[in-house]
Design an enzyme around this catalytic site. Structure first.
Site, PDB file in Angstrom:
ATOM      1  N   SER A 168     -12.768  52.611  -5.597  1.00  0.00           N
ATOM      2  CA  SER A 168     -13.691  52.709  -4.468  1.00  0.00           C
ATOM      3  C   SER A 168     -12.931  52.367  -3.197  1.00  0.00           C
ATOM      4  O   SER A 168     -11.940  51.616  -3.238  1.00  0.00           O
ATOM      5  CB  SER A 168     -14.858  51.724  -4.644  1.00  0.00           C
ATOM      6  OG  SER A 168     -15.602  51.613  -3.446  1.00  0.00           O
ATOM      7  N   TYR A 194     -17.095  42.528  -5.998  1.00  0.00           N
ATOM      8  CA  TYR A 194     -16.963  43.970  -6.216  1.00  0.00           C
ATOM      9  C   TYR A 194     -15.670  44.487  -5.601  1.00  0.00           C
ATOM     10  O   TYR A 194     -14.910  45.226  -6.243  1.00  0.00           O
ATOM     11  CB  TYR A 194     -18.176  44.688  -5.609  1.00  0.00           C
ATOM     12  CG  TYR A 194     -18.160  46.197  -5.768  1.00  0.00           C
ATOM     13  CD1 TYR A 194     -17.953  46.783  -7.012  1.00  0.00           C
ATOM     14  CD2 TYR A 194     -18.365  47.038  -4.668  1.00  0.00           C
ATOM     15  CE1 TYR A 194     -17.952  48.164  -7.167  1.00  0.00           C
ATOM     16  CE2 TYR A 194     -18.361  48.413  -4.813  1.00  0.00           C
ATOM     17  CZ  TYR A 194     -18.153  48.975  -6.061  1.00  0.00           C
ATOM     18  OH  TYR A 194     -18.141  50.337  -6.208  1.00  0.00           O
ATOM     19  N   SER A 216     -24.705  58.959 -16.521  1.00  0.00           N
ATOM     20  CA  SER A 216     -25.345  59.129 -15.212  1.00  0.00           C
ATOM     21  C   SER A 216     -24.283  59.212 -14.120  1.00  0.00           C
ATOM     22  O   SER A 216     -23.106  58.927 -14.351  1.00  0.00           O
ATOM     23  CB  SER A 216     -26.298  57.957 -14.916  1.00  0.00           C
ATOM     24  OG  SER A 216     -25.578  56.740 -14.808  1.00  0.00           O
ATOM     25  N   GLY A 217     -24.721  59.615 -12.928  1.00  0.00           N
ATOM     26  CA  GLY A 217     -23.887  59.575 -11.739  1.00  0.00           C
ATOM     27  C   GLY A 217     -22.591  60.343 -11.845  1.00  0.00           C
ATOM     28  O   GLY A 217     -22.539  61.477 -12.344  1.00  0.00           O
ATOM     29  N   ILE A 218     -21.509  59.730 -11.374  1.00  0.00           N
ATOM     30  CA  ILE A 218     -20.192  60.372 -11.330  1.00  0.00           C
ATOM     31  C   ILE A 218     -19.692  60.684 -12.743  1.00  0.00           C
ATOM     32  O   ILE A 218     -19.088  61.732 -12.979  1.00  0.00           O
ATOM     33  CB  ILE A 218     -19.197  59.482 -10.562  1.00  0.00           C
ATOM     34  CG1 ILE A 218     -19.558  59.475  -9.069  1.00  0.00           C
ATOM     35  CG2 ILE A 218     -17.757  59.953 -10.764  1.00  0.00           C
ATOM     36  CD1 ILE A 218     -18.836  58.421  -8.250  1.00  0.00           C
ATOM     37  N   GLY A 219     -19.940  59.798 -13.686  1.00  0.00           N
ATOM     38  CA  GLY A 219     -19.509  60.042 -15.061  1.00  0.00           C
ATOM     39  C   GLY A 219     -20.170  61.272 -15.650  1.00  0.00           C
ATOM     40  O   GLY A 219     -19.515  62.102 -16.291  1.00  0.00           O
ATOM     41  N   GLY A 240     -19.135  55.374 -19.215  1.00  0.00           N
ATOM     42  CA  GLY A 240     -20.262  55.424 -18.282  1.00  0.00           C
ATOM     43  C   GLY A 240     -20.651  56.854 -17.951  1.00  0.00           C
ATOM     44  O   GLY A 240     -20.944  57.183 -16.809  1.00  0.00           O
ATOM     45  N   GLY A 241     -20.676  57.707 -18.980  1.00  0.00           N
ATOM     46  CA  GLY A 241     -20.872  59.133 -18.751  1.00  0.00           C
ATOM     47  C   GLY A 241     -22.305  59.612 -18.783  1.00  0.00           C
ATOM     48  O   GLY A 241     -22.553  60.808 -18.713  1.00  0.00           O
TER      49      GLY A 241
END
Length: 248
Positions: A136, A149, A16-19, A13-14
């Site tokens: 999380s 979740y 966007s975002g944290i990735g 998941g690289g």
């Protein structure tokens, strides 16, 4: 000499975002980084911006994970840093109205996919490697309408701790990073419009003692710290919370 010279990292998941932020940090520190994601165009665009190696793979698809593993093994050999980051929130739905589709979608990416990503890559990890799992703070909270979740992240934490115990003889460290409210695209992807999102952000900031949202870069710096075997070599099986004091 940069700290991750000659190191190979994989960030699921690289794109966007944290990735994305973590891949950027690792590359700046000298690592060769493979980023994965489901959308070919997005993954290739992010890789070009970062100087990363793109690989289209859906973490929920076990065949994709197997192909990724075989390609990494044949082209690069061993892995030094594995950041299992890909995940979704799914819909905000009460338990009595939960659909099988939403349950399966969240669990297949957040838990099943993460589990088998770790499982498949263990043989490729160098002794002394670092695995970081994006969890999380919801793993230990029980808010209405977020049951699946929350459960997916709680399950992930349990597996990560077991993996830390199993892999300790090889000096492979497995740690969890648990952000609180963080400015990323994940809530937009959950289907919230801009007005709702702004209202939610204001509500969350009011609950956070430091009175601000976290950023992807905040989390990325911590993942990079945990990936460095010279300064975090005695940290494993640990969950580090990055939430501005929200769960105090």
């Amino acid at each position: 000499m940069k700290k991750f010279n000659n190191k190979l990292a994989i960030v699921t998941g690289g794109n966007s975002g944290i990735g994305y932020a973590t891949a950027k940090e690792l590359i700046e520190e000298g690592a060769k980084v493979i980023i994965t994601g489901r959308r070919k165009e997005a993954v290739e665009k992010a890789a070009e911006e970062l100087g990363a190696i793109p690989f289209v793979a859906d973490q929920a698809n076990l065949d994709d994970i197997e192909v990724l593993k075989k390609e990494v093994e044949s082209q690069y050999g061993k892995v030094d840093i594995l950041f299992i980051n890909a995940g979704i929130t799914g819909g905000l739905i009460p338990i009595e109205n939960m659909s099988v589709e939403n349950f399966d979608s969240v669990m297949n990416i957040n838990f099943r996919g993460a589990y088998f990503t770790l499982s498949k890559f263990i043989p490729l990890l160098n002794d002394g490697a670092s695995v970081v799992v994006l969890s999380s703070i919801v793993a230990s909270t029980y808010k209405p309408n977020s049951s699946v979740y929350q459960a997916s992240k709680a399950a992930l934490n349990s597996i990560a701790k077991t993996a830390a115990a199993e892999l300790a003889p090889r000096k492979i460290r497995v740690n969890m990073v648990s952000p609180g409210p963080t400015k990323t695209e994940v809530m937009t992807k959950a289907g919230l419009d801009e007005a709702t999102l702004n209202g939610l952000n204001d509500y969350l900031i009011d609950l956070i003692p430091l009175k601000k949202m976290g950023t992807a870069e905040d989390v990325a710096k911590l993942v990079t710290y945990l990936s460095d075997n010279t300064i975090s070599s005695f940290i494993t099986g640990t969950e580090i919370i990055v939430d501005g004091g929200m769960v105090l």
